[in-house]
Design an enzyme around this catalytic site. Structure first.
Site, PDB file in Angstrom:
ATOM      1  N   ASN A 276      -2.165   8.439  -1.169  1.00 16.49           N
ATOM      2  CA  ASN A 276      -2.275   7.244  -2.000  1.00 16.49           C
ATOM      3  C   ASN A 276      -1.719   7.462  -3.400  1.00 16.49           C
ATOM      4  O   ASN A 276      -1.930   8.501  -4.013  1.00 16.49           O
ATOM      5  CB  ASN A 276      -3.763   6.885  -2.172  1.00 16.49           C
ATOM      6  CG  ASN A 276      -4.345   6.306  -0.899  1.00 16.49           C
ATOM      7  OD1 ASN A 276      -3.847   5.328  -0.368  1.00 16.49           O
ATOM      8  ND2 ASN A 276      -5.397   6.948  -0.397  1.00 16.49           N
TER       9      ASN A 276
ATOM     10  N   HIS B 213       0.871  -1.174   0.000  1.00 13.93           N
ATOM     11  CA  HIS B 213       0.000   0.000   0.000  1.00 13.93           C
ATOM     12  C   HIS B 213       0.912   1.229   0.000  1.00 13.93           C
ATOM     13  O   HIS B 213       1.263   1.753   1.050  1.00 13.93           O
ATOM     14  CB  HIS B 213      -0.884  -0.041   1.258  1.00 13.93           C
ATOM     15  CG  HIS B 213      -1.874   1.065   1.359  1.00 13.93           C
ATOM     16  ND1 HIS B 213      -3.193   0.914   1.015  1.00 13.93           N
ATOM     17  CD2 HIS B 213      -1.746   2.356   1.768  1.00 13.93           C
ATOM     18  CE1 HIS B 213      -3.843   2.059   1.212  1.00 13.93           C
ATOM     19  NE2 HIS B 213      -2.977   2.949   1.674  1.00 13.93           N
TER      20      HIS B 213
ATOM     21  N   HIS C 274       2.381   5.040  -0.604  1.00 15.76           N
ATOM     22  CA  HIS C 274       1.959   6.439  -0.655  1.00 15.76           C
ATOM     23  C   HIS C 274       3.010   7.221  -1.444  1.00 15.76           C
ATOM     24  O   HIS C 274       4.198   6.927  -1.369  1.00 15.76           O
ATOM     25  CB  HIS C 274       1.806   7.012   0.751  1.00 15.76           C
ATOM     26  CG  HIS C 274       0.462   6.737   1.356  1.00 15.76           C
ATOM     27  ND1 HIS C 274      -0.043   7.433   2.421  1.00 15.76           N
ATOM     28  CD2 HIS C 274      -0.508   5.843   1.017  1.00 15.76           C
ATOM     29  CE1 HIS C 274      -1.255   6.983   2.733  1.00 15.76           C
ATOM     30  NE2 HIS C 274      -1.557   6.006   1.900  1.00 15.76           N
TER      31      HIS C 274
ATOM     32  N   CYS D 242      -2.099  12.952   2.555  1.00 20.21           N
ATOM     33  CA  CYS D 242      -1.409  12.418   3.719  1.00 20.21           C
ATOM     34  C   CYS D 242      -1.925  13.173   4.930  1.00 20.21           C
ATOM     35  O   CYS D 242      -1.830  14.392   4.980  1.00 20.21           O
ATOM     36  CB  CYS D 242       0.086  12.628   3.557  1.00 20.21           C
ATOM     37  SG  CYS D 242       1.009  12.202   5.024  1.00 20.21           S
TER      38      CYS D 242
END
Lengths: 306, 306
Positions: free
Chosen positions: A248, A206, A208, A239
């Site tokens: 993301n 996942h 960022h 964020c």
């Protein structure tokens, strides 16, 4: 196993919208999710059943899940924090369940006001009930590559938490670079250590893009065998530790990279970009997706506020 | 050779500003470059001696080069298209010379109205004179990973052009991903093929972040042994084929990735971010650098127009 096949987990409607200050009308959320479901995505995380007091942007979780047009080729998931949340989610009918905790004690406490151990005890019956109801369960671990409060996070702690989740019955563990600080060598180090104990087939990344490193980290993880990646269309979801900075990675950019690497995402990039345009138009501000900004620029629209 | 030492080529004042529609005052350019020179950067490309008719934004090339405070730890370069440009550049006193051409015939013709062969003939006396004057010369090859007009670009053509430049006496060849379409496996394929004929010590990568892949490509190139990378502070310099979309990778983001990989850039990241803030403030619009946007967000300023 097809080594080139990758799974993209679209988290835009949940993780992307959860910190959104503007209220998005329920019918707009449903409309947008229905569009996303036509892009070839195999998983869309619709919403969160965390109490609306904590996530007001997703207070319409019931209505969203009930309103979305079902599509056999897409699995619709939702985030649940506890048994009460799971109950609500199962009542309205979701296909998959996602649970979450943090690899850092301080972050976990700030986020859900519990210790990690307490959180795992809370999740135990949630995962059990979800599996009884024949649902797949994914478990998010945040701050895997560093914590905004504690700094470094020990990889052995991450492994222990991942193992605990898998022992509870979780099918897939998603490793979150919550503040977007990871670099590819760190991703490699964590995955290599993890792979000694856990099959990477159960692991998702996942990423960022807070510091621009998201796709470099995806590349590193893909090379090591990770085949599941989380993204949010349009790069939705800032964020939380730096409002205005990106969070993301945009699913469009993720798809471009992975297809470029020879992976098969099954996703129609142009349709996904159109979904990005639609939500940017709704939010009326530029969103971080590179492909979205290229598409708008090539139409001689420079997006909003330029 | 220190395998961890990397060279960053700061191209912001030239490549970043050349397409800028707003006129930046000469004294502001000089002020900004003087700040950049205090960040630990070892090379700054100041301006271009292409005729001001083509690049009006850099019409003050003479004044900029004369105005910048000299600093023994920084080499100041300028782009020159031909002998006349070189003559002007040498008169005002630059340390390095940069020449350019394209790997694609159509792009080269659209850009400089000459064939590639004609361009190499034009560059021959330029490089010769520059070397006679004891200047280092870098050669930019654009559209290495694809051309907006021709599509694919044959890697053997890139190698042949790079070899021609090196035979003329060019010291360093910078491979440009002009439209930002490269993915890491393509970067690897080109570099591996190139390395059969040319030492990667003479090769630089000039990544564009148009599709978010810049740092992934840098990571791939670094792993294969490339140690020289081009960036523009603040991510200045859009993609000319998609106004509004990003072009040059932000030097700040590049430094973060490379230091994260264990490389030594010698650059003070916070000072560089401050240089980004300064130029964003001057241009009065948000620039693409991730680190710049984080810094502004953490000051509770969300940049411009948010």
């Amino acid at each position: 196993m097809n080594e080139k096949k990758v799974k993209i987990r679209e988290v835009g409607p949940r993780d992307g919208l959860q910190n959104e200050r503007q209220w998005i009308e329920t019918e707009d959320k449903i409309n947008w999710i229905n569009q996303l479901a036509e892009t070839g995505l195999s998983y869309i995380e619709l919403t969160s059943f965390v109490h609306p007091k904590w996530i007001p942007a997703l207070a319409d979780a019931n209505e969203v899940v009930k309103g979305v047009k079902r599509n056999k080729s897409v699995s619709f998931g939702a985030l649940v924090p506890n048994e009460r949340g799971l109950e609500r989610a199962l009542q309205v009918g979701i296909d998959e369940v996602a649970v979450f905790l943090s690899a850092s004690e301080t972050h976990n406490r700030k986020n859900i006001n519990k210790s990690i151990k307490e959180t795992i005890n809370i999740l135990k019956p949630v995962v059990y009930q979800a599996k009884l109801a024949d649902k797949s369960v994914r478990g998010y671990i945040s701050t895997v590559f560093g914590c905004p409060y504690e700094g470094n996070v020990n990889v052995q702690r991450v492994i222990a938490i991942a193992q605990s989740l898998l022992e509870l019955g979780v099918d897939e563990v998603s490793l979150g670079d919550t503040t977007g600080i990871a670099t590819p060598n760190q991703v490699e180090a964590v995955l290599q250590e993890l792979a000694r104990k856990i099959s990477l087939e159960t692991i998702a990344l996942h990423p960022h893009d807070t510091r621009g490193t998201a796709l470099a980290n995806v590349f590193a993880a893909y090379r090591l065998g990770v085949r599941t990646f989380d993204g949010a269309t349009a790069g939705l979801g800032g964020c939380p530790y730096a409002p205005g900075a990106s969070g993301n990675v945009a699913t469009e950019d993720l798809v471009y990279l992975l297809e470029g690497l020879g992976a098969q995402t099954g996703i129609h990039l142009e349709r996904l970009v159109n979904c990005g345009k639609w939500i940017q138009n709704k939010l009326k501000r530029n969103l971080p997706s590179h492909h979205l900004q290229i598409a708008l620029a090539s139409e001689n629209k420079e997006g909003f506020h330029q």
